[in-house]
Design a protein around this motif. Structure first.
Motif, PDB file in Angstrom:
ATOM      1  N   GLN A  78      -7.192  16.298 -17.029  1.00 56.90           N
ATOM      2  CA  GLN A  78      -7.746  16.481 -15.687  1.00 56.90           C
ATOM      3  C   GLN A  78      -8.415  17.845 -15.612  1.00 56.90           C
ATOM      4  N   LEU A  90     -17.229  19.797 -16.652  1.00 54.85           N
ATOM      5  CA  LEU A  90     -17.985  19.574 -15.427  1.00 54.85           C
ATOM      6  C   LEU A  90     -19.003  20.693 -15.268  1.00 54.85           C
ATOM      7  N   LYS A 147     -13.800  20.211  -7.246  1.00 53.75           N
ATOM      8  CA  LYS A 147     -13.914  18.827  -7.723  1.00 53.75           C
ATOM      9  C   LYS A 147     -12.977  18.620  -8.887  1.00 53.75           C
ATOM     10  N   SER A 177     -23.801  11.309 -14.113  1.00 52.57           N
ATOM     11  CA  SER A 177     -23.956  11.872 -12.771  1.00 52.57           C
ATOM     12  C   SER A 177     -24.375  10.765 -11.815  1.00 52.57           C
ATOM     13  N   VAL A 217     -11.941  15.805 -11.994  1.00 50.26           N
ATOM     14  CA  VAL A 217     -12.354  14.624 -12.757  1.00 50.26           C
ATOM     15  C   VAL A 217     -11.411  14.472 -13.944  1.00 50.26           C
ATOM     16  N   GLU A 218     -11.064  13.231 -14.261  1.00 51.75           N
ATOM     17  CA  GLU A 218     -10.171  12.941 -15.372  1.00 51.75           C
ATOM     18  C   GLU A 218     -10.965  12.386 -16.549  1.00 51.75           C
ATOM     19  N   PHE A 219     -10.744  12.953 -17.728  1.00 50.39           N
ATOM     20  CA  PHE A 219     -11.395  12.512 -18.966  1.00 50.39           C
ATOM     21  C   PHE A 219     -10.331  11.954 -19.896  1.00 50.39           C
ATOM     22  N   GLN A 232     -23.666   5.747 -10.020  1.00 46.15           N
ATOM     23  CA  GLN A 232     -23.389   6.550 -11.199  1.00 46.15           C
ATOM     24  C   GLN A 232     -24.248   6.091 -12.371  1.00 46.15           C
ATOM     25  N   GLU A 242     -21.000  15.275 -15.506  1.00 41.47           N
ATOM     26  CA  GLU A 242     -19.917  15.216 -16.478  1.00 41.47           C
ATOM     27  C   GLU A 242     -20.531  15.181 -17.884  1.00 41.47           C
ATOM     28  N   CYS A 288     -14.764  26.097 -14.896  1.00 38.40           N
ATOM     29  CA  CYS A 288     -14.250  24.809 -15.364  1.00 38.40           C
ATOM     30  C   CYS A 288     -12.918  25.048 -16.070  1.00 38.40           C
TER      31      CYS A 288
END
Length: 307
Positions: free
Chosen positions: A123, A78, A152, A186, A154-156, A245, A278, A106
């Motif tokens: 995550q 991120l 924030k 984004s 975010v899951e990858f 997005q 991302e 990050c």
């Protein structure tokens, strides 16, 4: 003439007790014709539900294998969009527009495995958030993983367990190498309510010849009886524009500054300044175009785990 004996219905046996007739008996030897010999056997269907167990084609592992080409081998990071600039080549005199992205603390918050969660994922969190502004379930999630609260999360998703870094590992700008290609996802800039000409690029209606006050209007929304006397789904109309997005693919990494956490990519990235981006390895480029090795701390952890 002798007298007839009275018929007693009780003496007649039931029909199902009588022996079957020769015509109704099944044939002991079936005929084999040329057609039955040449006819191929029926092919087994992969959607056959006659068996008690689930067919192999419908299992969870098979569905994950079919979609494996859409997953990356490593997790993404991120970053924050700081703005756009340009790089100049003194020898050729060529100007290359680029976007500056910066990573801010990050860190890997948690990992998910197929055995426990059904798929592999990482995550990732970025920034910092005060514990007073976080609800108690999420605060407990950070406490269990021994990670500071993030601004924030975010899951990858990743392809396999080889792409699961240890929890708490910090992902720096050296996660990417100069020369490789990345995808930047984004949320683009929201325009609010926009007309059809601005939103869809229409040329507009004529300026004269009977046109009155409908120069920028949409016009007809659909046909009459021939098209069902209705407005078909997906009709382009005026409405909210932007704020969705958007992914820009195959951006080349031009510079990497690990000390300041800066990654410079070629071209533009959607979204205004200070938006969350991302960054992941390009899905449409071959893997290992450059030497994508893990950071030194992660590599040492992997070696200790193997030993």
């Amino acid at each position: 003439m002798p007298p007839r004996t009275p018929l007693s219905w009780g003496t007649i046996p039931s029909l199902f007790l009588l022996p079957p007739s020769p015509r109704s008996m099944p044939c002991q030897s079936q005929r084999r014709t040329i057609r039955s010999i040449l006819k191929p056997p029926p092919k087994p269907s992969r959607f056959d539900q006659s068996a008690k167990k689930v067919p192999a084609a419908l299992s969870v592992s098979s569905s994950l294998n079919r979609k494996s080409y859409t997953l990356r081998q490593r997790t993404g990071v991120l970053a924050t969009k700081k703005g756009m600039t340009a790089l100049y080549d003194i020898e050729s005199g060529k100007r290359t527009p680029c976007t500056v992205l910066q990573l801010d603390r990050c860190q890997v918050v948690s990992v998910k495995t197929r055995e426990k969660h059904g798929y592999y994922a990482v995550q990732v969190g970025t920034g910092y958030r005060s514990p007073h502004n976080i609800n108690r379930p999420l605060l407990g999630h950070y406490l269990v993983n021994e990670v500071a609260p993030k601004k924030k999360l975010v899951e990858f998703r990743v392809k396999g367990k080889e792409g699961l870094p240890p929890v708490g590992e910090e992902l720096k700008a050296s996660w990417f190498k100069v020369g490789q290609f990345v995808d930047a996802k984004s949320q683009n800039r929201g325009m609010g309510f926009a007309g059809g000409m601005k939103k869809w690029g229409w040329s507009g209606q004529p300026a004269s010849h009977g046109n009155s006050l409908t120069h920028r209007a949409m016009g007809s929304a659909g046909g009459s009886q021939g098209s069902g006397s209705r407005v078909h789904p997906g009709k382009k109309m005026a409405g909210r524009m932007g704020g969705i997005q958007h992914t820009v693919q195959n951006l080349k990494v031009l510079q990497v500054d690990e000390e300041n956490g800066i990654v410079v990519v070629k071209g533009c990235v959607s979204g205004p300044k200070k938006c969350l981006v991302e960054i992941q390895d390009a899905i449409k480029k071959p893997w290992q175009t450059v030497d994508l090795t893990l950071p030194m701390s992660m590599a040492s952890i992997r070696e200790e785990a193997i030993i």
